[in-house]
Design an enzyme around this catalytic site. Structure first.
Site, PDB file in Angstrom:
ATOM      1  CE  LYS A 263     -19.128  32.862 -19.454  1.00 41.93           C
ATOM      2  NZ  LYS A 263     -17.832  33.202 -18.830  1.00 41.93           N
ATOM      3  CG  ASP A 268     -14.617  28.800 -20.922  1.00 44.97           C
ATOM      4  OD1 ASP A 268     -14.117  28.562 -22.044  1.00 44.97           O
ATOM      5  OD2 ASP A 268     -14.314  29.797 -20.235  1.00 44.97           O
ATOM      6  CE  LYS A 275     -11.670  28.564 -18.871  1.00 45.57           C
ATOM      7  NZ  LYS A 275     -11.293  29.855 -18.280  1.00 45.57           N
ATOM      8  CG  ASP A 286     -17.705  30.049 -17.765  1.00 44.68           C
ATOM      9  OD1 ASP A 286     -17.744  30.969 -16.926  1.00 44.68           O
ATOM     10  OD2 ASP A 286     -17.171  30.180 -18.883  1.00 44.68           O
ATOM     11  CG  ASP A 345     -10.318  31.235 -21.167  1.00 43.47           C
ATOM     12  OD1 ASP A 345     -11.451  30.702 -21.173  1.00 43.47           O
ATOM     13  OD2 ASP A 345      -9.599  31.282 -20.148  1.00 43.47           O
ATOM     14  CD  GLU A 347     -15.795  31.888 -22.546  1.00 40.59           C
ATOM     15  OE1 GLU A 347     -16.551  31.815 -21.567  1.00 40.59           O
ATOM     16  OE2 GLU A 347     -14.569  32.046 -22.428  1.00 40.59           O
ATOM     17  NE  ARG A 349     -14.450  39.455 -22.115  1.00 40.43           N
ATOM     18  CZ  ARG A 349     -13.439  39.878 -21.359  1.00 40.43           C
ATOM     19  NH1 ARG A 349     -12.762  40.958 -21.705  1.00 40.43           N
ATOM     20  NH2 ARG A 349     -13.113  39.242 -20.245  1.00 40.43           N
TER      21      ARG A 349
END
EC number: 3.4.11.1
Length: 491
Positions: A263, A268, A275, A286, A345, A347, A349
């Site tokens: 990933k 993010d 967030k 991230d 959030d 995201e 996956r």
């Protein structure tokens, strides 16, 4: 730093000899020999209470009569037969701290005589090198005043054991991979965006004859139907790029590859489901899954492992914007399943599900995805163990074995069919979150819907990829675990 392994005489001239001593007057062979050369001076220190063998206690002696070495550094190793890997690393760090205060350029280490509990000489040397390299790491690219660097140039392990050379080779490659992963992850997000990730992958491939690169851009993603991946990217002006590094080095070039998918959310913000401001700066980390895959590919290329391995860096950025995807959107993924977005959030996956479908084309032997996927994993396991989810017991056990060998720890979480119930949506095949409970597991359960055609495991590194506080920065995990897993596939 140059590392060597060879037999040396205690009378040899050098900047510093490093020697270990156990508690309760348990002395090594070299300790006794140096004591004789110095006419009992070391035993006098023991009798006076200055040398106790207490763990990580150091004493630095200079210009001893009978020794050609300029310095003798003695470090306490605790109780004989009880030394753990963690304690051994503390010993190495204590040695480094003392050496840094001197102008030592060459060291001959007799810590090869120290026994680690349930470990052999290979691990003694490998852990030492990896600890030295990890401790010496500095990220001061953007500081006007650079950190003071160690003058230490040569570290010699006193042994001619065949395992020693292999330990040095493995440790050098893994340390190089860890450093590469840390460097990329620590870069600020205004520099490290998906295009930067792709550029780093290009540089890596150009500097290795065994690596090649394909970059999948947004136009190609659209043609492939990677709508979930693209949806995450819609709020950012930085375009998504998926970098596919191929290491084709097995004797059978057509052998099924092992695929690593990382990933790579270079920042993010959470998207529309924004967030909180506190610690949002850490969301540059991230992309540590992609960074660890990058570092692992660098390590195996340096080791020239006879394997076919593909590393995917799923680069993307998740920001709020008038064009950003929304809670309530329904996305059609690359494999045809539809997903209702309940939280933008969640995201990672969505990016991974399309990347995991994309790699089906390689007919992989197995696939491991690596992601800073859930805060729930940090709540469950803390910052010491990565979370492991897998539908394949043999693969899970092999990863846990590599984790144990390297002390790059992981803990397996359950993945039973009941968790799929939490992902049901009244409007789509799946929801992208599964509610409050078992968040790390339901994230893995979501991904499992896109991995039906191969053996698969998922590593959630949200708690282990970086440190907070005074030592803030990327750890480079799980490069060591992944590289060891791949080394083990050769055996």
């Amino acid at each position: 730093m140059k590392y060597q392994a060879k037999n040396t005489a205690l009378s040899q001239a050098t900047d510093c000899i490093v020697l270990g001593i156990y508690e309760n007057n348990k002395f090594s062979k070299s300790f006794n020999e140096i004591d004789q050369l110095t006419q009992g001076y070391l035993n006098d220190l023991v009798k006076s209470g200055e040398l106790t063998g207490k763990l990580a206690q150091t004493i630095l002696l200079r210009d001893l009569q009978g020794l050609s070495a300029k310095r003798l550094l003695i470090v306490g190793c605790g109780k004989k037969g009880e030394l753990t890997e963690r304690q051994y690393k503390q010993i190495i760090q204590a040695v480094l701290k003392t050496l840094k205060e001197t102008n030592t350029r060459e060291v001959i280490s007799y810590l090869t005589e120290i026994e680690l509990k349930d470990r052999d000489l290979y691990w003694n040397i490998r852990f030492a090198i990896e600890t030295i390299e990890h401790t010496n790491y500095q990220f001061d690219h953007f500081k006007s005043q650079k950190a003071e660097t160690s003058v230490l140039e040569s570290f010699i392990f006193n042994t001619d054991c065949n395992q020693a050379q292999q330990a040095i080779s493995h440790a050098n490659a893994i340390s190089s991979g860890i450093k590469a992963a840390r460097d990329i992850a620590n870069m600020p997000p205004n520099i490290c965006n998906p295009a930067y990730l792709a550029e780093q992958a290009k540089n890596l491939a150009e500097n290795s004859t065994a690596l090649s690169l394909k970059v999948v851009d947004e136009e190609e993603m659209a043609k492939l139907g990677m709508n979930a991946y693209l949806a995450v990217s819609k709020g950012s002006e930085n375009r998504a790029y998926m970098s596919v590094l191929t290491f084709n080095n097995a004797p059978d070039k057509n052998a099924k590859p092992i695929v690593l998918v990382g990933k790579g959310l270079t920042f993010d913000a959470g998207g529309i489901s924004l967030k909180p401001a506190a610690d949002m700066d850490e969301m540059k980390y991230d992309m540590c899954g992609a960074a660890s895959v990058f570092g692992t590919m660098k390590a195996i290329a340096q080791l020239n492992l006879p394997l076919n391995v593909i590393g995917v860096l799923a680069g993307c950025e998740n920001l709020p914007d008038g064009n950003a995807y929304r809670p309530g959107d329904i996305l059609t993924t690359m494999n045809g399943l539809t997903v209702e977005v309940l939280n933008t959030d969640a995201e990672g996956r969505l990016v991974l599900c399309d990347a995991l479908t994309y790699v089906e084309r390689f007919e992989p032997e197995l696939v491991i995805d690596v992601a800073t996927l859930t805060g729930a994993c940090v709540v469950a396991l803390g910052q010491h163990n990565s979370g492991l989810v897998s539908t394949d017991n043999n693969l899970a056990n092999a990863l846990l074995q590599a984790a144990t060998e390297t002390t790059d720890k992981a803990w397996r979480l359950p993945l039973s069919e009941e968790y799929q119930e939490q992902l049901k949506s009244p409007f789509a095949d799946l929801a992208n979150i599964g509610g409050r409970w078992g968040g790390a597991i339901t994230a893995g359960a979501f991904l499992s819907n896109f991995t039906k055609k191969y053996r698969w495991a998922h590593l959630d590194i949200a708690g282990t990829a970086w440190l907070q506080g005074a030592n803030k920065g990327a750890t480079g995990r799980p490069v060591s675990l992944l590289t060891q897993f791949l080394i083990n596939q050769v055996k």
